[in-house]
Design a protein around this motif. Sequence first.
Motif, PDB file in Angstrom:
ATOM      1  N   PRO A  83      16.042   2.647  12.840  1.00  0.00           N
ATOM      2  CA  PRO A  83      16.319   4.086  12.728  1.00  0.00           C
ATOM      3  C   PRO A  83      15.309   4.821  11.843  1.00  0.00           C
ATOM      4  CG  PRO A  83      18.329   2.799  12.466  1.00  0.00           C
ATOM      5  CD  PRO A  83      17.193   1.826  12.405  1.00  0.00           C
ATOM      6  N   GLN A  84      14.936   4.207  10.735  1.00  0.00           N
ATOM      7  CA  GLN A  84      13.950   4.828   9.851  1.00  0.00           C
ATOM      8  C   GLN A  84      12.622   5.017  10.562  1.00  0.00           C
ATOM      9  OE1 GLN A  84      13.297   3.747   5.523  1.00  0.00           O
ATOM     10  NE2 GLN A  84      11.575   2.659   6.428  1.00  0.00           N
ATOM     11  N   ARG A  85      12.179   3.981  11.276  1.00  0.00           N
ATOM     12  CA  ARG A  85      10.904   4.077  11.979  1.00  0.00           C
ATOM     13  C   ARG A  85      10.932   5.207  13.008  1.00  0.00           C
ATOM     14  NH1 ARG A  85      10.968  -0.431  14.368  1.00  0.00           N
ATOM     15  NH2 ARG A  85      11.468   0.378  16.443  1.00  0.00           N
ATOM     16  N   PRO A 124       0.837  -1.202   0.000  1.00  0.00           N
ATOM     17  CA  PRO A 124       0.000   0.000   0.000  1.00  0.00           C
ATOM     18  C   PRO A 124       0.874   1.254   0.000  1.00  0.00           C
ATOM     19  CG  PRO A 124      -0.586  -1.500   1.804  1.00  0.00           C
ATOM     20  CD  PRO A 124       0.704  -1.996   1.227  1.00  0.00           C
ATOM     21  N   THR A 125       0.262   2.402  -0.206  1.00  0.00           N
ATOM     22  CA  THR A 125       0.999   3.655  -0.286  1.00  0.00           C
ATOM     23  C   THR A 125       1.872   3.859   0.945  1.00  0.00           C
ATOM     24  OG1 THR A 125      -0.739   4.641  -1.634  1.00  0.00           O
ATOM     25  CG2 THR A 125       0.801   6.141  -0.571  1.00  0.00           C
ATOM     26  N   ALA A 154       1.918   8.309   7.184  1.00  0.00           N
ATOM     27  CA  ALA A 154       1.112   7.401   8.002  1.00  0.00           C
ATOM     28  C   ALA A 154       1.082   6.008   7.379  1.00  0.00           C
ATOM     29  CB  ALA A 154      -0.301   7.952   8.158  1.00  0.00           C
ATOM     30  N   GLY A 155       0.954   5.959   6.060  1.00  0.00           N
ATOM     31  CA  GLY A 155       0.948   4.668   5.380  1.00  0.00           C
ATOM     32  C   GLY A 155       2.273   3.948   5.517  1.00  0.00           C
ATOM     33  N   TRP A 156       3.366   4.699   5.451  1.00  0.00           N
ATOM     34  CA  TRP A 156       4.699   4.106   5.565  1.00  0.00           C
ATOM     35  C   TRP A 156       4.889   3.510   6.952  1.00  0.00           C
ATOM     36  CZ3 TRP A 156       9.521   7.246   3.493  1.00  0.00           C
ATOM     37  CH2 TRP A 156      10.574   6.355   3.263  1.00  0.00           C
TER      38      TRP A 156
END
Length: 327
Positions: free
Chosen positions: A270-272, A199-200, A236-238
Amino acid sequence: MRLAPAAFALGLLAVTVLAQAHQEVLAQPPRAVGEAAGDALTTVEIAPGVYVHEGAEALAAPDNRGDIANLGFVVGAEGVAVIDTGGSVAIGRALLAAIREVTALPVLAVINTHMHPDHTFGNAAFRGAGPQGADPAFFAHAKLGRALAVRAGHYRASTSLAMGDAGAGPEEIVLPDRDVAEGGEIDLGGRVLRLTAWPTAHTDNDLTVLDLATGTLFAGDLVFVHHLPVVDGSIAGWLAVHPRLAELSATRVVPGHGPAAVPWPAALAPQRRYLEGVAAEVRRAIAEGTPLARAVADAPEPAAGWVLVDAFHRRNVTAAYAELEWE
């Protein structure tokens, strides 16, 4: 329906529709410049039959010819699958030259993990690299073709501006001829790759590739390491897909940008944290009635360890504000 590898070698492709200790990876030193050896890109074999070229952690520029994304290929008994092709036809040709240093087998599939030009503008270099001089099959998320076609003019202009004569963009934008709506499998001959459409998230057309034989996950720009994440879809999708990503049965991941391979799922942490921090600060600003321009100007700097912060952080805050104010 799945076809045997021999049928695939005649130009057909089997796609099976499917239902569908923490490590701080930012501590690894970033690369500053993409490397090439002669006419071929340098690659490293990160697992048996799995090769990765590590792009520069930089913006596209004349000196790197758009060589700013991680690119890879997987070799099976009947042929090769390429995962992303680089930011120019020149980089795509250098990637094909690197493949030819490893194997003379045909390129059966070219897979784009998403629409951005640093991952797709090398596609044209693989025309005629398939079985018996035919084209390989070009795979992507079902939404990529339209999205790339709509943005092609803008992408050509922006790469030309960034790279001058080295980046006018390919004369032909090669769009996918195999759409992946949910998931599928490609058999390279005793070597199965599992494709998953998401999903997006980073974009609305993210696709991952999992080599089942080695547990190697090509995540495209769903995973950034060192290079600051870039929101071009939905923050939010990520964040929502992070738990699903973490559940994928992989040993290592090839991020879209960063080291050639890092442990999985530790690479996500780290990305999160960065994306959660941006979302929290933007929601706070919106709740307090802070206007967009002020929210962007006052946005806290990300934690140390990210590169290209000046290029992308405020852009991410702007995109998050535009999205989250309508929650």
